[in-house]
Motif scaffolding. Structure first.
Motif, mmCIF file in Angstrom:
data_model
loop_
_atom_site.group_PDB
_atom_site.id
_atom_site.type_symbol
_atom_site.label_atom_id
_atom_site.label_comp_id
_atom_site.label_asym_id
_atom_site.label_seq_id
_atom_site.Cartn_x
_atom_site.Cartn_y
_atom_site.Cartn_z
ATOM 1 N N SER A 25 0.958 -1.193 -0.039
ATOM 2 C CA SER A 25 0.194 -0.162 0.209
ATOM 3 C C SER A 25 0.665 1.308 -0.059
ATOM 4 C CB SER A 25 -0.951 0.115 1.102
ATOM 5 O OG SER A 25 -1.496 1.282 1.301
ATOM 6 N N GLU A 26 0.765 1.957 -1.118
ATOM 7 C CA GLU A 26 1.628 3.318 -1.089
ATOM 8 C C GLU A 26 1.387 4.197 -0.127
ATOM 9 O OE1 GLU A 26 1.834 4.579 -5.085
ATOM 10 O OE2 GLU A 26 2.887 2.891 -6.197
ATOM 11 N N GLU A 27 0.066 4.234 0.501
ATOM 12 C CA GLU A 27 -0.464 5.209 1.381
ATOM 13 C C GLU A 27 0.118 5.051 2.769
ATOM 14 O OE1 GLU A 27 -2.727 3.407 -0.846
ATOM 15 O OE2 GLU A 27 -3.140 4.854 -2.348
ATOM 16 N N LYS A 28 0.322 3.678 2.978
ATOM 17 C CA LYS A 28 0.717 3.253 4.425
ATOM 18 C C LYS A 28 2.204 3.296 4.342
ATOM 19 C CE LYS A 28 -3.464 0.774 5.774
ATOM 20 N NZ LYS A 28 -3.859 -0.594 6.453
ATOM 21 N N CYS A 29 2.854 2.881 3.213
ATOM 22 C CA CYS A 29 4.227 2.468 3.017
ATOM 23 C C CYS A 29 5.239 3.863 3.502
ATOM 24 C CB CYS A 29 4.810 1.792 1.924
ATOM 25 S SG CYS A 29 6.476 1.347 1.751
ATOM 26 N N ASP A 30 6.268 3.684 4.442
ATOM 27 C CA ASP A 30 6.934 4.983 4.563
ATOM 28 C C ASP A 30 8.365 4.659 4.250
ATOM 29 O OD1 ASP A 30 7.736 3.148 6.464
ATOM 30 O OD2 ASP A 30 7.517 4.393 8.278
ATOM 31 N N LEU A 31 8.656 3.763 3.278
ATOM 32 C CA LEU A 31 9.822 3.209 2.740
ATOM 33 C C LEU A 31 10.964 3.217 3.627
ATOM 34 C CD1 LEU A 31 9.727 5.839 -0.186
ATOM 35 C CD2 LEU A 31 9.014 3.465 -0.308
ATOM 36 N N CYS A 32 10.475 2.254 5.006
ATOM 37 C CA CYS A 32 11.601 2.027 5.945
ATOM 38 C C CYS A 32 12.476 1.054 5.427
ATOM 39 C CB CYS A 32 10.951 1.842 7.091
ATOM 40 S SG CYS A 32 10.084 0.145 7.135
ATOM 41 N N GLY A 33 12.341 0.219 4.643
ATOM 42 C CA GLY A 33 12.893 -0.796 4.083
ATOM 43 C C GLY A 33 13.281 -1.975 4.826
ATOM 44 N N LYS A 34 12.371 -2.168 5.933
ATOM 45 C CA LYS A 34 12.457 -3.382 6.553
ATOM 46 C C LYS A 34 12.008 -4.792 6.042
ATOM 47 C CE LYS A 34 11.630 -4.963 11.557
ATOM 48 N NZ LYS A 34 13.140 -4.701 11.953
ATOM 49 N N LYS A 89 9.963 4.409 -4.318
ATOM 50 C CA LYS A 89 8.749 3.308 -4.232
ATOM 51 C C LYS A 89 9.419 1.708 -3.801
ATOM 52 C CE LYS A 89 5.224 1.873 -7.203
ATOM 53 N NZ LYS A 89 4.857 1.568 -8.743
ATOM 54 N N ALA A 90 8.537 1.240 -3.318
ATOM 55 C CA ALA A 90 8.945 -0.260 -2.889
ATOM 56 C C ALA A 90 8.263 -1.252 -4.101
ATOM 57 C CB ALA A 90 8.079 -0.826 -1.682
ATOM 58 N N LEU A 91 9.358 -2.037 -4.571
ATOM 59 C CA LEU A 91 9.061 -2.665 -5.898
ATOM 60 C C LEU A 91 8.924 -4.366 -5.322
ATOM 61 C CD1 LEU A 91 11.365 -0.944 -8.140
ATOM 62 C CD2 LEU A 91 8.912 -0.842 -7.906
ATOM 63 N N VAL A 92 8.165 -5.021 -5.946
ATOM 64 C CA VAL A 92 7.861 -6.526 -5.587
ATOM 65 C C VAL A 92 8.263 -7.331 -6.844
ATOM 66 C CG1 VAL A 92 6.597 -8.386 -5.056
ATOM 67 C CG2 VAL A 92 6.334 -6.154 -3.792
ATOM 68 N N LEU A 126 -0.289 -6.063 2.030
ATOM 69 C CA LEU A 126 -1.589 -6.665 2.041
ATOM 70 C C LEU A 126 -1.045 -7.932 1.356
ATOM 71 C CD1 LEU A 126 -3.548 -3.630 0.569
ATOM 72 C CD2 LEU A 126 -3.315 -4.477 3.122
ATOM 73 N N GLU A 127 -2.072 -8.991 1.542
ATOM 74 C CA GLU A 127 -1.929 -10.209 0.949
ATOM 75 C C GLU A 127 -2.569 -10.361 -0.231
ATOM 76 O OE1 GLU A 127 -2.754 -14.772 2.304
ATOM 77 O OE2 GLU A 127 -2.793 -13.346 3.810
ATOM 78 N N GLY A 128 -1.832 -10.716 -1.283
ATOM 79 C CA GLY A 128 -2.167 -10.891 -2.549
ATOM 80 C C GLY A 128 -1.868 -12.494 -2.940
ATOM 81 N N GLY A 129 -2.253 -12.924 -4.020
ATOM 82 C CA GLY A 129 -2.084 -14.371 -4.496
ATOM 83 C C GLY A 129 -1.203 -14.418 -5.760
ATOM 84 N N LYS A 130 -0.508 -15.443 -5.860
ATOM 85 C CA LYS A 130 0.225 -15.763 -6.968
ATOM 86 C C LYS A 130 -0.022 -17.257 -7.121
ATOM 87 C CE LYS A 130 4.761 -16.456 -6.667
ATOM 88 N NZ LYS A 130 6.117 -16.470 -7.018
ATOM 89 N N VAL A 131 -0.347 -17.585 -8.649
ATOM 90 C CA VAL A 131 -0.794 -19.265 -9.101
ATOM 91 C C VAL A 131 0.403 -19.695 -9.381
ATOM 92 C CG1 VAL A 131 -1.914 -20.247 -10.760
ATOM 93 C CG2 VAL A 131 -2.883 -18.391 -9.914
#
Length: 276
Positions: A62-71, A87-90, A111-116
């Protein structure tokens, strides 16, 4: 009882043994856990249906919640998350689905997404059969293998066709089984890879024995090694033109050579005696 059929290398006849053993027994399940290249179905004549989609966790940030702490990026063992100043990239291809990032995020921004990862297909005639099919390009096969193994039923005997080799997929398929059949061939390569498989099985502390397939094409070093190490050889399957011809047509040889069905039943009886 769960019996895994494994091999240190591909092409030794692992699937041949698994299919013919399953067809020789009653009240049986056959699980094809070689999810990258499942091929048991070619010998069973089944119309398979999709049974289940296998998914894993994939982080959505969530870009609204992420403060880019990097943990999250710092603790990700797979380097699936990169945090830049903007930005945080996945990188989904690298994500193992462990969800550690979600648990350590101080802002609850993941947040929890899904990957097939793949799917499970099934069918039945006199054998209840399931196979896993890994999604194209997916590097993590173990979750799909575990999903296939969950189809095992306590009231049935289960034969598991494991992936070749001694890496994570093979370990995932073999672990928590009651017995492992190691299929090899009488060649220098067969013996070399058999030794690695034996080391794997010993680490897992699973009872095991050996079947030598295509006996007669090489030498007797596998027999000498097994004799020296006191490793039981349950069966030798000869390098036989009729067996090879039936294989090329997708016909399990126990269907056309009835004496072999009796031999596989006897093999199963030997295994039950060897399990503590």
């Amino acid at each position: 009882m769960k019996i895994a059929v494994a091999s240190g290398k591909g092409g030794t006849g692992k699937t041949t043994v698994a299919v013919n053993l399953a067809l020789s027994l009653n009240n049986i399940q056959l699980l094809d856990c070689d999810v990258e290249e499942p091929d048991c179905q070619h010998f069973l004549g089944l119309d398979l249906e999709d049974d289940e989609v296998v998914e894993s966790f994939l982080p959505l940030i969530s870009e609204e919640k992420c403060d880019l702490c990097g943990k999250c990026a710092e603790l990700c063992a797979w380097n699936a998350i990169v945090v830049t100043p903007q930005k945080a990239l996945v990188f989904s291809e690298l994500c193992s689905g462990c969800a550690l990032c979600k648990h350590v995020c101080p802002r609850e921004a993941i947040l929890e997404g899904g990957k097939v990862l793949g799917k499970i297909q099934g069918g039945r005639n006199n054998v209840e059969f399931y196979q896993g099919v890994l999604a194209i390009g997916e590097p993590f096969s173990s979750p799909v293998i575990r999903a296939v193994k969950k189809k095992s039923k306590e009231n049935k005997n289960t034969i598991i066709d494991a992936p070749p080799g001694n890496g994570c997929p093979a370990v995932t398929a073999v672990e928590d089984t009651d017995f492992c059949i190691l299929v090899t061939e009488p060649t220098p390569f067969g013996l070399h890879d058999l030794k690695f498989s034996i080391r794997m099985i010993n680490e897992l502390e699973i009872p095991y024995a050996v079947i030598i397939n295509r006996a007669g094409i090489g030498d007797n070093k596998v027999e000498k090694y097994c004799d020296r190490e006191e490793i039981p050889i349950l069966m030798t399957i000869p390098y036989d033109r009729k067996i090879a011809h039936l294989y090329s047509q997708g016909i399990p040889f126990v269907k056309e050579m009835s004496r072999w069905k009796d031999k596989f039943v006897a093999l199963y009886d030997k295994i039950t005696e060897m399990i503590p």
